[in-house]
Structures are given as C-alpha cells and as structure tokens.
Design a protein around this motif. Structure first.
Motif, mmCIF file in Angstrom:
data_model
loop_
_atom_site.group_PDB
_atom_site.id
_atom_site.type_symbol
_atom_site.label_atom_id
_atom_site.label_comp_id
_atom_site.label_asym_id
_atom_site.label_seq_id
_atom_site.Cartn_x
_atom_site.Cartn_y
_atom_site.Cartn_z
ATOM 1 N N GLY A 146 0.495 -1.156 0.090
ATOM 2 C CA GLY A 146 -0.060 -0.284 -0.441
ATOM 3 C C GLY A 146 1.180 1.131 -0.063
ATOM 4 N N GLY A 147 0.316 2.407 -0.357
ATOM 5 C CA GLY A 147 1.368 3.352 -1.410
ATOM 6 C C GLY A 147 0.165 4.598 -0.729
ATOM 7 N N GLY A 148 -0.759 4.643 0.381
ATOM 8 C CA GLY A 148 -1.470 5.724 1.072
ATOM 9 C C GLY A 148 -0.907 6.111 2.257
ATOM 10 N N PHE A 149 -1.231 6.919 3.047
ATOM 11 C CA PHE A 149 -0.600 7.413 4.384
ATOM 12 C C PHE A 149 -0.172 6.196 5.060
ATOM 13 N N LEU A 150 -0.727 5.410 5.774
ATOM 14 C CA LEU A 150 -0.312 4.578 6.502
ATOM 15 C C LEU A 150 0.565 4.050 6.380
ATOM 16 N N GLY A 151 0.795 3.543 4.944
ATOM 17 C CA GLY A 151 2.235 2.118 4.056
ATOM 18 C C GLY A 151 2.497 2.914 4.158
ATOM 19 N N SER A 152 3.037 4.667 3.664
ATOM 20 C CA SER A 152 4.119 5.806 2.937
ATOM 21 C C SER A 152 4.729 5.932 4.829
ATOM 22 N N GLU A 153 3.612 5.995 5.713
ATOM 23 C CA GLU A 153 4.114 6.705 7.309
ATOM 24 C C GLU A 153 5.212 5.864 7.386
ATOM 25 N N LEU A 154 4.280 4.245 7.626
ATOM 26 C CA LEU A 154 4.976 2.982 8.154
ATOM 27 C C LEU A 154 6.567 2.483 7.797
ATOM 28 N N PRO A 180 1.151 -0.655 -5.677
ATOM 29 C CA PRO A 180 0.567 -0.323 -7.237
ATOM 30 C C PRO A 180 0.736 1.776 -7.880
ATOM 31 N N GLU A 181 0.318 2.466 -7.458
ATOM 32 C CA GLU A 181 0.968 3.265 -7.788
ATOM 33 C C GLU A 181 2.133 3.897 -8.257
ATOM 34 N N ALA A 182 2.483 4.843 -8.794
ATOM 35 C CA ALA A 182 3.846 5.323 -9.165
ATOM 36 C C ALA A 182 4.571 5.852 -8.325
ATOM 37 N N SER A 197 -0.118 9.380 -3.507
ATOM 38 C CA SER A 197 -0.157 9.797 -4.684
ATOM 39 C C SER A 197 -2.070 10.213 -4.811
ATOM 40 N N LYS A 198 -2.701 9.159 -4.036
ATOM 41 C CA LYS A 198 -4.137 10.303 -3.921
ATOM 42 C C LYS A 198 -3.927 11.697 -3.207
ATOM 43 N N VAL A 199 -3.264 12.233 -3.374
ATOM 44 C CA VAL A 199 -3.599 13.456 -3.116
ATOM 45 C C VAL A 199 -2.456 14.117 -3.618
ATOM 46 N N VAL A 213 -0.782 -5.555 5.445
ATOM 47 C CA VAL A 213 -1.048 -4.676 4.808
ATOM 48 C C VAL A 213 -2.052 -3.367 4.558
ATOM 49 N N ALA A 214 -1.992 -2.019 3.649
ATOM 50 C CA ALA A 214 -2.004 -1.005 4.918
ATOM 51 C C ALA A 214 -3.126 -0.292 2.965
ATOM 52 N N VAL A 215 -4.021 -0.631 2.473
ATOM 53 C CA VAL A 215 -4.689 -0.712 1.588
ATOM 54 C C VAL A 215 -5.834 -0.210 1.895
ATOM 55 N N GLY A 216 -5.956 0.777 3.056
ATOM 56 C CA GLY A 216 -7.501 1.643 3.498
ATOM 57 C C GLY A 216 -7.924 1.318 3.966
ATOM 58 N N ILE A 217 -9.261 1.926 4.428
ATOM 59 C CA ILE A 217 -10.060 1.076 5.919
ATOM 60 C C ILE A 217 -11.504 1.326 4.546
ATOM 61 N N VAL A 266 -14.464 11.959 5.278
ATOM 62 C CA VAL A 266 -12.562 12.285 6.292
ATOM 63 C C VAL A 266 -12.099 11.424 6.583
ATOM 64 N N GLU A 267 -10.907 11.205 5.909
ATOM 65 C CA GLU A 267 -10.557 9.506 7.219
ATOM 66 C C GLU A 267 -9.248 10.420 8.128
ATOM 67 N N HIS A 268 -9.418 11.541 8.751
ATOM 68 C CA HIS A 268 -8.444 12.443 8.980
ATOM 69 C C HIS A 268 -8.840 12.538 10.705
ATOM 70 N N TYR A 269 -7.425 13.041 11.208
ATOM 71 C CA TYR A 269 -7.745 13.099 13.024
ATOM 72 C C TYR A 269 -8.455 14.138 13.251
ATOM 73 N N PHE A 324 -5.628 18.028 7.288
ATOM 74 C CA PHE A 324 -4.961 17.091 8.022
ATOM 75 C C PHE A 324 -3.349 17.003 7.287
ATOM 76 N N TRP A 325 -2.134 15.980 8.170
ATOM 77 C CA TRP A 325 -0.975 16.537 7.256
ATOM 78 C C TRP A 325 -0.288 14.795 7.907
ATOM 79 N N SER A 326 1.054 14.999 7.527
ATOM 80 C CA SER A 326 0.937 13.345 6.994
ATOM 81 C C SER A 326 3.286 13.211 7.183
HETATM 82 P P1 NAD Z 1 -5.553 5.510 2.167
HETATM 83 O O1 NAD Z 1 -6.465 5.272 1.487
HETATM 84 O O2 NAD Z 1 -4.472 6.411 2.345
HETATM 85 O O3 NAD Z 1 -4.480 4.257 1.553
HETATM 86 C C1 NAD Z 1 -4.231 3.405 1.086
HETATM 87 C C2 NAD Z 1 -3.604 2.603 -0.055
HETATM 88 O O4 NAD Z 1 -4.077 1.205 -0.201
HETATM 89 C C3 NAD Z 1 -3.939 3.066 -1.481
HETATM 90 O O5 NAD Z 1 -2.315 4.633 -1.922
HETATM 91 C C4 NAD Z 1 -2.832 1.981 -2.998
HETATM 92 O O6 NAD Z 1 -1.505 2.350 -2.953
HETATM 93 C C5 NAD Z 1 -3.274 0.975 -1.864
HETATM 94 N N1 NAD Z 1 -4.476 -0.029 -2.703
HETATM 95 C C6 NAD Z 1 -5.089 -0.336 -2.766
HETATM 96 N N2 NAD Z 1 -5.632 -1.173 -3.455
HETATM 97 C C7 NAD Z 1 -4.623 -1.926 -3.480
HETATM 98 C C8 NAD Z 1 -4.210 -3.212 -4.255
HETATM 99 N N3 NAD Z 1 -5.722 -4.071 -4.626
HETATM 100 N N4 NAD Z 1 -3.177 -3.497 -4.353
HETATM 101 C C9 NAD Z 1 -2.189 -3.191 -3.219
HETATM 102 N N5 NAD Z 1 -2.091 -2.467 -2.799
HETATM 103 C C10 NAD Z 1 -3.598 -1.378 -2.877
HETATM 104 O O7 NAD Z 1 -5.522 4.063 3.500
HETATM 105 P P2 NAD Z 1 -3.898 3.264 4.332
HETATM 106 O O8 NAD Z 1 -2.904 4.514 3.895
HETATM 107 O O9 NAD Z 1 -4.595 1.903 4.485
HETATM 108 O O10 NAD Z 1 -4.239 4.115 5.913
HETATM 109 C C11 NAD Z 1 -5.049 4.180 6.397
HETATM 110 C C12 NAD Z 1 -6.253 4.653 7.094
HETATM 111 O O11 NAD Z 1 -6.067 5.742 7.603
HETATM 112 C C13 NAD Z 1 -6.953 5.734 6.090
HETATM 113 O O12 NAD Z 1 -7.919 5.948 6.816
HETATM 114 C C14 NAD Z 1 -5.326 7.074 6.211
HETATM 115 O O13 NAD Z 1 -6.478 8.259 6.067
HETATM 116 C C15 NAD Z 1 -5.705 6.716 7.670
HETATM 117 N N6 NAD Z 1 -3.946 7.360 8.038
HETATM 118 C C16 NAD Z 1 -4.138 9.020 7.456
HETATM 119 C C17 NAD Z 1 -3.158 9.059 8.198
HETATM 120 C C18 NAD Z 1 -2.465 10.349 8.184
HETATM 121 O O14 NAD Z 1 -3.046 12.306 7.838
HETATM 122 N N7 NAD Z 1 -1.225 10.811 7.640
HETATM 123 C C19 NAD Z 1 -1.359 8.084 8.389
HETATM 124 C C20 NAD Z 1 -1.990 6.928 8.352
HETATM 125 C C21 NAD Z 1 -2.928 6.388 8.281
#
Ligand code: NAD
Ligand code: FAD
Ligand code: NAD
Length: 520
Positions: free
Chosen positions: A205-213, A239-241, A245-247, A307-311, A363-366, A393-395
């Motif tokens: 996962g390349g979102g907030f959680l995956g990237s911070e972790l 999967p993203e570049a 990348s959502k932001v 596995v950090a692929v959203g909630i 919105v999924e932020h603190y 929000f911040w990261s």
């Molecule tokens: P997210 O929605 O930020 O990211 C989801 C990521 O899942 C996508 O960017 C993608 O890379 C990945 N993904 C989706 N489908 C996939 C697939 N089939 N295969 C591989 N990867 C796939 O969610 P998150 O990063 O899991 O974070 C969990 C929750 O915690 C969210 O609500 C997020 O907003 C929150 N969070 C926020 C922050 C912050 O605001 N700084 C920090 C950590 C967590």
C-alpha cells in the motif's frame, strides 16, 4: 436482573486486559450515548460537556483502551528509542518532548455504574463491548453480550477498519499469522516485536499508512542494526507510481518516494500483487507483476507482511437502524449538521457529511474527527450549526519531510504549485543544519506542529526538480478548493481563509507570497 448482569460480566471477564478492567455493570439508560471510543467520540464528549455542564455521557467502545491518538502509531512511536517509555504508552515527539498516547488520564472518566447518579454528570466508558443493534423506533442500543441501553440522543463514531486484499481472503492460518492489518495500540506492540526480531517486512500500500510505516519501520530497523541487533529489510510495494499519490501531484509523489528510500525502505512502484503463500522456510512469498518485466511473474519473500490498503467505514449498524449509507464513498449519510435522524448524529471517519462550502465528503483524518466530533457534540446539546470550519490533515515521511493540508486535496484535480528555491543537496550539510534547527526550535509550550524539522533553504540556485518546500493549490473552476503546505508549517490559517473566500485566482505567485515560503 442487575445481579444477573453482574454475574454475566464476571464470568466474561477477559483474561488479558492490561490497561483497564471491563466494567461489570452498565446503566440501562443514557442521556447521551456515544458508540465508539476513538477521536471523534472524545471530541464529542468534550464538546457535550462544554455545552451542557451536567451532561451524562456514556461511551461504548469495542477497544480495551480509553480513547487514544492513532497518529503517533505510524510515526513518533517508531522513533522513540526508549522501550520503557513505550511500555507506559508514552512516546517522544519529533522535538523530543514526551507525551502520552492517551488524551485523558483514567481518573478523568466517571464510573459507569454510578454515572447516572452523579449530580454534575460526567463521561463513563464501557470498554471491550460492541454495539451490535440500533433500534431507532425505541431508541435502544444492544450490545454484543445482550445488554440493552435506551438513550435520549446518540452519536455514531465508529470509525473504520482496515481492509484486506483478495489474495489474503483465502489465506491459511499460517499465512494469516504473518499478516498485520494496522490500526491500534496492540498492533503497534505486535509489529514492533516483529521488527525488533530482525524480520524482513513488506508493506503493501502506498497511501498514508503504508508510506509513514515504510519510513518508520526502516528507521527502527536501521537503528537496531546500528546497535548490533538484528535488522531486517523493509520493503514497500504499491500499484501507484509514487507515495501518497491520492493527494500529491505525480511529480511530487515520485519525489516523495525518493525521500522514503532515503529513510532506508526499498520502494517498488507500479506493482500489481497477484498472489501470496507461505513457502518452505516459513517465509511469505508475494508474487507480483513488475511493469519492467510484465511477461513473467516476480517474487519477493519476507518474514512478515503489513497490509495497508485503506479502511472500510464501520456502518454495520445501518441495517438495524434503518440508516442510509453513502453508495459512492461509504459512511452514514448525514446533513450539514451531521445529523442522520432527529436524535442521531455521526462524526469522524464513518460520516459522509455535507460540507456547505465544498459539497458532500467523507474524511479519514484526525483533525476532521476532532472538528466533526466537536460540532456533533454541540448540536446534540441543542445547537443547530452547520459544518463550516475546515479541518486540516498532515503527514510525515520521517522527521525531515512533512506536510499539512486543508480542503479538497485530490490529485485528480488541477493543481498549481509554487516552490521555494532549493535546499542543500549535500546530505551531511542538511543533517547538520537540521540539527541546529532542532536546537533553536525547542520551546516547552510549543506543539509538535510548531517544532517539526524544517528543511533549511539555501540562497543559491539549485536543481529545478527540487521540491523540498512549497505550496500546492488544488483548483475547481479556477477557485482554490484545497491546499497542501509542503514542508511549510504554521500557515494553515492563511490556507483556510483562501478556501473560505472562494475567489477566482489568476496569479498564483502572488497568492503563494501570502505564505512567506522563502523565509522561515
Ligand atoms: P489510504 O486510503 O491512504 O491508502 C490506500 C492505499 O491502498 C492506496 O494508496 C494503494 O496504494 C493501496 N491499495 C489499494 N488497493 C490495492 C491493491 N489492490 N493492491 C495494493 N495496494 C492497494 O489508506 P491507508 O494508507 O491504508 O491508511 C489507513 C487509514 O488510516 C486511512 O483512513 C488513512 O487516512 C489513515 N491514516 C492517515 C494518516 C495521515 O493522515 N497522515 C496516516 C496514517 C493513516
Ligand atoms: P476511530 O479512531 O477509528 O474510532 C472508532 C472507534 O469505534 C474504535 O475505537 C472502534 O473500536 C469503535 N467501534 C467501532 N464500531 C463499534 C461498535 N459497533 N460498538 C462500539 N465501538 C465501536 N490522521 C491524520 O490526520 N494525521 C495523521 O497523522 C494520522 N495518522 C494515523 C496513523 C494511524 C496508524 C492510523 C490508524 C490513523 C491515522 N490517522 C491520521 C487517521 C485518524 O486517526 C482517523 O481519521 C481518526 O482516528 C478517526 O477517528 P474516529 O473516531 O472516526 O474513528
Ligand atoms: P496536540 O496536542 O497539539 O493536538 C492535536 C489535535 O488534537 C488538535 O487538533 C487539538 O485540538 C486536539 N487535541 C489536543 N488535546 C485534545 C484534547 N484533550 N481533547 C480533544 N482534542 C484535543 O497534538 P501534538 O502534541 O501536536 O501531536 C500529537 C501527535 O499528533 C504527534 O504524533 C504529532 O506528530 C501529531 N500531530 C502533528 C501535527 C502536525 O504536525 N501538524 C498536528 C497535530 C498532531
């Protein structure tokens, strides 16, 4: 029946509750009932108490801890080098200041057994219990052990839970034991143990959680190595570049990926995961399609996978309650006053609300949990205010790179960005000046926010692809609907005003000047 309940509760006492005990008896009536014990719940009960001085608030939380902050769990705790501190649920902020994960001490909370007898009211929390049924004809909530609570007013603040992926749905127990879906305190301690054993960990996962972790785990593993302890390899695949990348616009997202690599994580982008299995030596093998080599399957093996692929917002209660769920973005549908029915409100990650400035959102932020919880709480006490205060929000990608944001910051929107000139390209120089900066910044009453390490600026002409610091504007019909302050801190009030004003913008250089990004 009170006696029965007591016996029932005593029988059911879970063995491993460490922080607090399960409460044996709960009231059968709540003036204010809050379902969920996270950030939105906390902000709401503070707000209810502020507007109704004798309010009796009963919180039902499926967690075993009193309300705590999740944000440090993907950042600061991993940079806290003192295990004794961590074991007390404390951590060090970027500036070194020690802080508890808990917002209030246990003493703050009233005993739920006597809550309804308290002249001045209070907030009682039932831990380790889930609301499984909500009957809005009778205004009664039912818990997972059969207990029923009738209520006058109710807030749903159930947040969300991590999603998994298809490839793990049919996973064997052996494979499941090597997976982490990361959300709470216990997940941190379990994953820390894995990392400290020197395990190789792959984060999906390349979102907030995956990237911070990715940054945090790579840091911890590197530090373990420096101390001569086992240190595994940390890999992130997405999967993203690029990261977040959502932001972030694509070029900035790719630049951020380089920074994650600087922290020591191996980042694989544009990767499609196709399978997962446990191989002979007990390691997890992930198979994926690499765009460089699309004709054949590639493999990566590690000891553990996050596995950090959203909630998924927790909307199970919609069915019994007869509440509407947003078919597009999920979450309970509420109006601008965060209201679903005359005596039911929703706040935080689980709410799809109407923002009177920017339209329907979830919105999924603190800070959104804080802002929406606060508003819902006030409205529960009789106010009828709409959502108008934009949350932020911040990261942080490690201690050196971070951003703050406000409004609609979807990378699919048109963006215009202004960057401050350059930064020292020499890593060592950068580290040194950051060290100095940190020293200068230490002030006891400041927040983490004020004290975030800022990249020093150099006066010289530097690389045109240097995005170490800047402002990104997100546009709809030439109006700014969102702003990212990239490594620029304490300017969010200016950003908030720009979004509120809704003026058509033509000169972004001028607009960017408001942020003073060339000086700090
Ligand atoms: P997210 O929605 O930020 O990211 C989801 C990521 O899942 C996508 O960017 C993608 O890379 C990945 N993904 C989706 N489908 C996939 C697939 N089939 N295969 C591989 N990867 C796939 O969610 P998150 O990063 O899991 O974070 C969990 C929750 O915690 C969210 O609500 C997020 O907003 C929150 N969070 C926020 C922050 C912050 O605001 N700084 C920090 C950590 C967590
Ligand atoms: P939650 O905090 O998830 O609380 C919901 C609570 O309800 C949970 O305790 C759950 O157990 C309980 N519950 C659910 N259903 C029931 C039920 N039926 N009965 C009883 N209880 C129930 N945001 C940022 O802006 N910046 C960050 O840096 C940041 N970092 C984060 C780091 C991590 C590791 C995580 C996981 C999230 C992070 N977030 C961050 C997101 C932020 O923490 C969430 O947006 C916020 O916690 C949402 O608050 P909430 O109260 O809506 O939900
Ligand atoms: P903080 O104490 O400044 O609080 C952050 C948010 O929580 C604010 O919106 C504040 O209104 C709210 N808050 C604080 N105390 C509260 C309470 N008792 N009840 C309800 N709401 C409350 O947090 P902090 O010390 O700056 O940081 C704690 C963690 O959060 C750290 O991990 C930090 O990195 C992160 N954080 C970072 C930023 C940032 O960098 N912009 C901002 C806030 C928090």
């Amino acid at each position: 029946d009170l006696q029965d309940r007591k016996l029932l509760a005593e029988e059911e006492q879970p063995v491993e509750l460490s922080k607090t005990d399960l409460t044996p008896v709960i009231p059968s009536f709540a003036q204010y009932l809050i379902i969920g014990g996270g950030t939105a719940a906390l902000s709401a009960f503070k707000s209810i108490r502020a507007h109704d001085a004798t309010a009796k608030v009963l919180v039902i939380s499926s967690e075993k801890y009193y309300p705590y902050m999740r944000p440090p769990l993907s950042k600061d705790v991993w940079y806290t080098d003192d295990d004794n501190l961590l074991n007390q649920y404390m951590f060090k902020q970027w500036n070194g200041q020690e802080k508890s994960l808990f917002v209030f001490d246990n003493e703050f909370y009233a005993d739920v057994k006597t809550l309804n007898d308290e002249e001045n009211g209070g907030v009682g929390v039932v831990l380790g219990r889930k609301v499984v049924n909500l009957d809005l004809k009778t205004s009664v909530a039912k818990l997972d052990n059969g207990w029923e609570i009738s209520f006058e007013k109710c807030l749903i603040a159930t947040g969300g839970q991590p999603k998994s992926l298809k490839v793990f749905q049919t996973a064997s127990n052996r494979l499941k034991s090597k997976l982490t879906l990361y959300r709470g305190i216990d997940d941190f301690f379990a994953l820390k143990k894995v990392v400290d054993s020197g395990a190789d960990v792959t984060i999906i996962g390349g979102g907030f959680l995956g990237s911070e972790l990715a940054c945090s785990l790579a840091h911890r593993a590197t530090e373990n190595g420096k101390r001569g302890n086992p240190n595994g390899k940390i890999t992130q695949l997405m999967p993203e570049a690029g990261n977040i990348s959502k932001v972030l616009p694509e070029y900035l997202s790719k630049w951020a990926t380089e920074r994650v690599r600087d922290e020591g994580a191996d980042v694989l982008t544009n990767v499609e995961l196709v399978g997962a299995s446990v191989v002979q030596d007990g390691k997890v093998s992930l198979s994926y399609i690499d765009p460089q080599n699309p004709k054949k399957t590639s493999y990566i093996t590690s000891d553990h996978v996050v596995v950090a692929v959203g909630i998924e917002p927790n909307t199970d209660l919609a069915k019994s309650a007869g509440l509407e769920v947003d078919p597009d973005q999920g979450g309970f549908l509420v109006n601008a006053e965060l209201q679903a029915r005359h005596n039911v409100w929703v706040a935080g990650d689980a709410a799809s609300f109407y923002d009177i400035n920017l339209g329907r959102r979830r919105v999924e932020h603190y800070d959104h949990a804080i802002v929406s919880g606060k508003l819902a709480g006030e409205n529960m006490t009789g106010a009828h205010k709409p959502y108008w205060h934009q949350s932020t929000f911040w990261s942080d990608l490690g201690p050196k790179v971070g951003f703050e944001a406000i409004g609609l910051t979807d990378s699919q929107l048109q963006t215009v960005a202004v960057y401050a000139k350059g930064k020292p390209t020499d890593e060592e120089q950068k580290r040194d000046s950051e060290g100095n900066r940190e020293q200068q910044d230490v002030a006891p009453e400041a927040t983490a926010n004020d004290l975030k390490h800022k990249l020093p600026e150099s006066k010289g002409n530097l690389d045109k692809d240097d995005y170490s610091k800047g402002v990104v504007f997100y546009l709809k019909e030439n109006k700014v609907v969102g702003i990212v302050l990239w490594n620029v801190f304490n300017r969010i009030a200016i950003a908030r005003k720009i979004i509120k004003d809704q003026q058509e913008i033509t000169n972004f250089q001028e607009l960017a000047k408001l942020f003073n990004i060339h000086q700090d």
